[in-house]
Design an enzyme around this catalytic site. Structure first.
Site, PDB file in Angstrom:
ATOM      1  N   HIS A 118     -20.783  41.013 -72.005  1.00 41.68           N
ATOM      2  CA  HIS A 118     -19.774  41.726 -72.619  1.00 41.68           C
ATOM      3  C   HIS A 118     -19.313  41.418 -74.155  1.00 41.68           C
ATOM      4  O   HIS A 118     -18.872  42.164 -75.003  1.00 41.68           O
ATOM      5  CB  HIS A 118     -18.707  42.058 -71.843  1.00 41.68           C
ATOM      6  CG  HIS A 118     -17.405  40.873 -71.951  1.00 41.68           C
ATOM      7  ND1 HIS A 118     -17.446  40.029 -71.021  1.00 41.68           N
ATOM      8  CD2 HIS A 118     -16.619  40.392 -72.776  1.00 41.68           C
ATOM      9  CE1 HIS A 118     -16.607  39.145 -71.254  1.00 41.68           C
ATOM     10  NE2 HIS A 118     -15.967  39.535 -72.324  1.00 41.68           N
ATOM     11  N   ASP A 148     -23.024  39.445 -66.020  1.00 38.79           N
ATOM     12  CA  ASP A 148     -21.888  39.241 -67.342  1.00 38.79           C
ATOM     13  C   ASP A 148     -22.766  37.968 -68.151  1.00 38.79           C
ATOM     14  O   ASP A 148     -21.832  37.261 -68.690  1.00 38.79           O
ATOM     15  CB  ASP A 148     -20.643  39.011 -66.944  1.00 38.79           C
ATOM     16  CG  ASP A 148     -19.885  39.054 -68.291  1.00 38.79           C
ATOM     17  OD1 ASP A 148     -20.500  39.915 -69.280  1.00 38.79           O
ATOM     18  OD2 ASP A 148     -18.682  38.790 -68.482  1.00 38.79           O
ATOM     19  N   SER A 226     -14.017  34.337 -74.070  1.00 39.34           N
ATOM     20  CA  SER A 226     -15.198  34.979 -73.169  1.00 39.34           C
ATOM     21  C   SER A 226     -16.355  34.298 -73.828  1.00 39.34           C
ATOM     22  O   SER A 226     -16.722  34.161 -74.855  1.00 39.34           O
ATOM     23  CB  SER A 226     -15.231  36.628 -73.371  1.00 39.34           C
ATOM     24  OG  SER A 226     -14.188  37.099 -72.629  1.00 39.34           O
TER      25      SER A 226
END
Length: 391
Positions: A118, A148, A226
């Site tokens: 993402h 992911d 992230s």
């Protein structure tokens, strides 16, 4: 008077020469002092750039500082941009606009960088900033949206690249100390610490598929973290920070990380193939909502769960194992296909369960299946294959 005047004419230049020498000596002393001051200042600056040898730090603090200095060179800052056409009365221009940023870490000395999918999902361009503040253009090597995960590559010299130390996640314990390094809100090389708050959690990927056995931590994870590493107290990678549990998307005490055992299994595949190579039974199944409808119409028992086989790929693993698809009998009535209820020791309740079970195997593995056929359980064996594209 003449001798005195002559003496005065010869003495005056001598006195001037003496004064000049004194001034030169004074200037030389000042220059030596300035040079000495600069050398001492430089040494002090160099010494303060190292870990300070403070006597009031606890052993735990010293270890945390050491871990940060050892591990932070392996962490990178990823910035992304996207291109858009902007039209004016004269021309169409392709404009590049910043999209976002995230974190990642160096996987090997070939320049492979691991991050979240993402982070780069909508990007047309990405750059990677190393810990030494050098910036490198990155290309996308492979990605797995259902996990992911994404792998980028930069062409940096090998001596600039420090791969992260990869650990294991199968034996993690709730209460273990963990450290997260990343770039929250664009702040480079930030460190947060905490513990493992829970194991075996489940989050939903951008594809809607579940990511299972996720690590829950109370180490602060915010936007920008992230893709960064979650480390254990030895500085080994145990997970990839991927999400925060918060309606405001700001840290609220719960963060999640994809476990490293999954990363270690899939990253080499992404580097080699660009996608995850999942072994297959080579069949197509009916949608889960069809199973619910069959139960509501009492065509299936209410208490059974599984994946029903709709079509077989000729010569595929399911076909060779003797699995039956949906068909029609001689009277023209529809005959339900086999319902796959278990693969080895893993119960299958839906398509995600079956994919998760297959991901733990490789092509050529033989698996044991339990299927429901005509309301009776049947045991079969199948040899897993590569996915076949033909119908």
């Amino acid at each position: 008077m003449a001798p005195e005047q002559q003496s005065h004419r010869f003495d005056s230049p001598a006195r001037k020469s003496s004064i000049t020498q004194r001034w030169l000596i004074l200037i030389l002393i000042v220059l030596i002092g300035l040079m000495s001051f600069e050398i001492i200042s430089r040494k002090l600056r160099q010494s303060t750039s190292r870990i300070p040898l403070r006597t009031d730090l606890t052993q735990s603090e010293r270890r945390t500082i050491e871990l940060f200095h050892e591990s932070s060179p392996s962490v990178v800052h990823i910035r992304t941009a996207e291109f858009a056409l902007e039209a004016d009365q004269f021309s169409m221009n392709l404009q590049k606009t910043p999209q976002g940023s995230g974190s990642g870490f160096i996987w090997d000395r070939n320049g492979h960088i691991v991050t979240n999918f993402h982070v780069i999902q909508k990007a047309d361009e990405a750059t990677v900033t190393l810990a030494d503040n050098t910036i490198w253009k990155a290309k996308l090597v492979g990605f797995a949206p259902s996990k992911d995960l994404a792998v980028l590559k930069i062409n940096a010299p090998r001596e600039r690249l420090k791969p992260i130390q990869v650990g294991y996640s199968a034996d993690l314990q709730v209460g273990q100390t963990v450290l997260a390094i990343g770039n929250p809100f664009g702040l480079d090389q930030s460190l947060t610490t905490g513990i493992i708050s829970g194991l075996g959690r489940e989050i939903i990927s951008v594809t809607g598929r579940s990511i299972r056995n996720v690590i829950q931590t109370d180490a602060s994870i915010n936007p920008g973290n992230s893709g960064g590493p979650l480390l254990d107290s030895s500085g080994h990678l145990i997970g990839v920070n991927t999400a925060i549990y918060s309606s405001s998307h700001v840290y609220a005490g719960i963060g999640y990380a994809v476990p490293v055992d999954l990363i270690s299994r899939f990253v080499p595949q992404l580097i080699r193939y660009g996608v995850i190579q999942i072994p297959s039974l080579n069949f197509t199944g009916v949608d889960d909502f069809v199973i619910r409808k069959l139960k509501s119409n009492r065509l299936l028992p209410q208490d059974v769960k599984g994946v029903m086989v709709q079509d077989l790929i000729p010569g595929g693993a399911a076909d060779q194992a003797g699995i039956k698809p949906i068909g029609v009998d001689q009277a023209g009535d529809v005959v339900l296909g086999d319902l796959i209820m278990q693969l080895d020791k893993m119960p299958i309740t839906n398509a995600n369960d079956l994919l998760d079970a297959l991901e733990t195997h490789k092509v050529g593995d033989e698996v044991n299946l339990i299927v429901l056929r005509n309301n009776q359980k049947k045991k079969l064996k199948a040899e897993l294959q590569e996915w076949k594209n033909e119908p």
